[in-house]
Design a protein around this motif. Sequence first.
Motif, PDB file in Angstrom:
ATOM      1  N   MET B  30      33.593   7.202  10.122  1.00 58.86           N
ATOM      2  CA  MET B  30      31.914   6.606   8.389  1.00 58.86           C
ATOM      3  C   MET B  30      30.715   7.819   9.121  1.00 58.86           C
ATOM      4  O   MET B  30      30.277   8.435   7.975  1.00 58.86           O
ATOM      5  N   ILE B  31      30.600   7.681  10.618  1.00 58.76           N
ATOM      6  CA  ILE B  31      29.282   8.159  10.815  1.00 58.76           C
ATOM      7  C   ILE B  31      29.311  10.156  10.378  1.00 58.76           C
ATOM      8  O   ILE B  31      28.656  10.239   9.935  1.00 58.76           O
ATOM      9  N   TYR B  32      30.462  10.367  11.517  1.00 58.63           N
ATOM     10  CA  TYR B  32      30.937  12.139  10.686  1.00 58.63           C
ATOM     11  C   TYR B  32      30.973  12.084   9.822  1.00 58.63           C
ATOM     12  O   TYR B  32      30.285  12.799   9.035  1.00 58.63           O
ATOM     13  N   ILE B  33      31.422  11.177   9.002  1.00 56.19           N
ATOM     14  CA  ILE B  33      31.331  11.522   7.492  1.00 56.19           C
ATOM     15  C   ILE B  33      30.013  11.938   6.902  1.00 56.19           C
ATOM     16  O   ILE B  33      29.835  12.794   5.879  1.00 56.19           O
ATOM     17  N   ILE B  34      29.624  10.983   7.950  1.00 49.84           N
ATOM     18  CA  ILE B  34      27.357  10.717   6.806  1.00 49.84           C
ATOM     19  C   ILE B  34      27.241  11.716   6.789  1.00 49.84           C
ATOM     20  O   ILE B  34      26.887  12.615   5.954  1.00 49.84           O
ATOM     21  N   SER B  35      27.441  12.705   8.847  1.00 47.71           N
ATOM     22  CA  SER B  35      26.710  13.390   8.965  1.00 47.71           C
ATOM     23  C   SER B  35      27.203  14.704   8.192  1.00 47.71           C
ATOM     24  O   SER B  35      26.303  15.619   7.792  1.00 47.71           O
ATOM     25  N   LEU B  36      28.557  14.810   7.594  1.00 49.41           N
ATOM     26  CA  LEU B  36      29.021  16.096   6.875  1.00 49.41           C
ATOM     27  C   LEU B  36      28.052  16.244   5.585  1.00 49.41           C
ATOM     28  O   LEU B  36      27.897  17.683   4.756  1.00 49.41           O
ATOM     29  N   TYR B  44      26.132  22.400  10.536  1.00 48.69           N
ATOM     30  CA  TYR B  44      28.031  22.504  10.591  1.00 48.69           C
ATOM     31  C   TYR B  44      27.710  22.529  12.264  1.00 48.69           C
ATOM     32  O   TYR B  44      29.472  22.737  12.586  1.00 48.69           O
ATOM     33  N   VAL B  45      27.038  23.923  12.389  1.00 47.16           N
ATOM     34  CA  VAL B  45      27.637  23.642  13.768  1.00 47.16           C
ATOM     35  C   VAL B  45      27.751  22.888  15.401  1.00 47.16           C
ATOM     36  O   VAL B  45      28.752  22.245  15.594  1.00 47.16           O
ATOM     37  N   LEU B  46      26.502  21.711  15.040  1.00 48.02           N
ATOM     38  CA  LEU B  46      26.821  20.277  15.529  1.00 48.02           C
ATOM     39  C   LEU B  46      28.715  19.689  15.601  1.00 48.02           C
ATOM     40  O   LEU B  46      29.023  19.333  16.052  1.00 48.02           O
ATOM     41  N   GLY B  47      28.027  19.629  13.945  1.00 50.21           N
ATOM     42  CA  GLY B  47      29.680  18.943  13.445  1.00 50.21           C
ATOM     43  C   GLY B  47      30.539  19.466  14.113  1.00 50.21           C
ATOM     44  O   GLY B  47      31.482  19.264  14.147  1.00 50.21           O
ATOM     45  N   PHE B  50      31.078  19.339  17.960  1.00 49.95           N
ATOM     46  CA  PHE B  50      31.620  17.628  18.178  1.00 49.95           C
ATOM     47  C   PHE B  50      33.241  17.365  17.988  1.00 49.95           C
ATOM     48  O   PHE B  50      33.503  16.613  18.324  1.00 49.95           O
ATOM     49  N   LEU B  51      33.504  17.420  16.598  1.00 49.33           N
ATOM     50  CA  LEU B  51      34.551  17.490  16.104  1.00 49.33           C
ATOM     51  C   LEU B  51      36.071  18.210  16.891  1.00 49.33           C
ATOM     52  O   LEU B  51      36.723  17.956  17.391  1.00 49.33           O
ATOM     53  N   ALA B  52      35.355  19.369  17.546  1.00 51.82           N
ATOM     54  CA  ALA B  52      35.929  20.282  18.674  1.00 51.82           C
ATOM     55  C   ALA B  52      36.548  19.374  20.174  1.00 51.82           C
ATOM     56  O   ALA B  52      37.023  19.015  20.438  1.00 51.82           O
ATOM     57  N   GLY B  53      34.765  18.479  20.930  1.00 52.03           N
ATOM     58  CA  GLY B  53      35.110  17.469  21.990  1.00 52.03           C
ATOM     59  C   GLY B  53      35.924  16.585  21.100  1.00 52.03           C
ATOM     60  O   GLY B  53      36.605  16.678  22.045  1.00 52.03           O
ATOM     61  N   VAL B  54      35.913  16.037  20.737  1.00 52.73           N
ATOM     62  CA  VAL B  54      37.065  14.872  20.219  1.00 52.73           C
ATOM     63  C   VAL B  54      38.268  15.164  20.076  1.00 52.73           C
ATOM     64  O   VAL B  54      39.040  14.608  20.638  1.00 52.73           O
ATOM     65  N   ALA B 247      30.836   5.025  23.940  1.00 55.21           N
ATOM     66  CA  ALA B 247      31.068   5.212  22.134  1.00 55.21           C
ATOM     67  C   ALA B 247      30.257   5.280  21.469  1.00 55.21           C
ATOM     68  O   ALA B 247      29.420   5.826  20.798  1.00 55.21           O
ATOM     69  N   TYR B 248      29.812   4.000  21.170  1.00 54.66           N
ATOM     70  CA  TYR B 248      28.884   3.418  20.263  1.00 54.66           C
ATOM     71  C   TYR B 248      27.566   4.243  21.179  1.00 54.66           C
ATOM     72  O   TYR B 248      26.480   5.075  19.185  1.00 54.66           O
ATOM     73  N   GLY B 249      26.684   4.482  21.997  1.00 53.56           N
ATOM     74  CA  GLY B 249      25.855   5.517  22.185  1.00 53.56           C
ATOM     75  C   GLY B 249      25.906   7.321  21.796  1.00 53.56           C
ATOM     76  O   GLY B 249      24.703   7.420  21.543  1.00 53.56           O
ATOM     77  N   ILE B 250      27.168   7.107  22.358  1.00 52.56           N
ATOM     78  CA  ILE B 250      27.332   8.735  21.849  1.00 52.56           C
ATOM     79  C   ILE B 250      27.054   8.607  20.059  1.00 52.56           C
ATOM     80  O   ILE B 250      26.468   9.478  19.788  1.00 52.56           O
ATOM     81  N   LEU B 251      27.980   7.759  19.270  1.00 53.64           N
ATOM     82  CA  LEU B 251      27.659   8.549  17.892  1.00 53.64           C
ATOM     83  C   LEU B 251      26.539   7.960  17.180  1.00 53.64           C
ATOM     84  O   LEU B 251      25.609   8.734  16.790  1.00 53.64           O
ATOM     85  N   ALA B 252      25.818   7.319  18.018  1.00 55.74           N
ATOM     86  CA  ALA B 252      24.603   7.358  17.623  1.00 55.74           C
ATOM     87  C   ALA B 252      23.109   8.273  17.919  1.00 55.74           C
ATOM     88  O   ALA B 252      22.763   8.523  16.690  1.00 55.74           O
TER      89      ALA B 252
END
Lengths: 281, 267
Positions: B30-36, B44-47, B50-54, B247-252
Amino acid sequence: MGIIKASKLGFDYFKYNEEGEEPESYRAIDDVTLDIQAGQFIAVLGHNGSGKSTLAKHLNGLLVPSEGTLWVDNMDTSDEEDIWKIRQRAGMVFQNPDNQIIGTVVEEDVGFGPENMGVSTEDIWKRVDDSLEAVGMVAYRHHSPNKLSGGQKQRVAIAGVMAMHPKCIILDEPTAMLDPNGRKEVLKAVRTLNEQENVTVILITHYMEEVVLADHVFVMDQGHVVMQGTPREIFSQVEKLQSLRLDVPQVTLLAHELKLAGVDIPEGILTTEELVNVLCQ
Amino acid sequence: MIRDITLGQYYPADSVLHRLDPRVKFIGTMIYIISLFVFKSWGYVLGTVFLAGVIVISKVPFRFMVKGLKAIMFLLFITMFFNAIFTPGEVLFHIWIIKVTKEGLILAGRMGIRLVFLIMGSSVMTLTTTPNQLTDALESLLKPLNKIHVPVHEISMMMSIALRFIPILLEETDKIMKAQIARGADFETGNLIKKVKNMVPLLVPLFISAFRRANDLALAMEARCYHGGEGRTQMKPLRYTGRDYAAYGILAAYLALTIAIRVFLHW
């Protein structure tokens, strides 16, 4: 008083016609009186429509008698307050292995009953481990039930009932949809439970071979209990069984025919070894 | 053959992502979708990072992520095409009556990236979480709705039963189909209307058998003391561990960074 006691049990099915008026009633069981002692292995025999499945559904309160009373572990099944206790004491295994497995993983299905009873998480795991062990399905605990054979699925269903720690387990034609190997597997598991865990077993069936090992047999026809006794007593009345459209085990039939033909052997031969011994004397 | 179909698209592997609590993964998606939708340009570089890392952490081969994109290819092209030609602004070139503008191209690009990342991001979740875990996560996350009398437990029970019975019903469809073909039924030829009509001898027995199964299953559940969610315990309750809090920390942190980039840098 035994673990299951029925007095003058009667049950009517109602059939509604398309206009929805005057339901036709159909007597599925009539005047059934039973007294089953704890720890026994009971078999109920009968051809299709004899009322044996209806009787089974009464034993754990899925159906409530229209007449008479049924006590399970001293609780009246028509008393709604005790219904969950009764269903826990008297577990039930059904015919179709696919339609009674709820979980998508074997161990989760076994845990379903205890979850419903509100057992604590640690205790559920212990019960699941024990019951899978008892039916010999530990190796399959992480499998999907869809990939198991019929016999294995029925063993999972039995484990699911055992995890509720019942005093009595009712099996409603558990082997009817299985191949001979599956049938053997399931019967072996049931017999082990009866002997080692001392669970009362009520096996409903129309396969005569499965009845041979029972302590006591009830034969049903048109809703009545028409014969009862030990397997030997039942199978010595070959003509009567045949008039009820039931088959007798082949060995018993052979012995009966031999006797009619003049050979001097007793009635009610149940196993091949027995017949061999009698003939070789 | 039909027995082996996998539901959802779970890819079994042993990774940190697979072991994460499904609720974390759900909220993370959900958070990732919001960030997009927060990013505008360089964000989008950050996006992407993040996606590549995951994806790397998940140990799921990249081609599985791309598989999900096939289904939306058509939608993607239409969206990009119309965004490109219908956005007013500085005209770059004409093709017949179609005007392509600079703003249109930028918008189309942004839409494309959003859609692709959105699908890939949610694929990461469905590839690392079994359908059952997802159901559990939904039940647990929607629990507050119980207060306004939404039958959350019942809904999730229905979902998991559906998951269990889909392969069984598929197998049954296959069986009925073969039986009907053996008796001369024709499921292949004719126009669409005829084909639909031909499905009747398949659907009627399938429905009857589905109802019979439902009846049997309800009996079996009742016989095993099922009486709704009340007083029910769980064999595999969802419990957060240190890993999940991390994981919650990273997401925040990711969400905070996203918002900061947008607010302060206007990227």
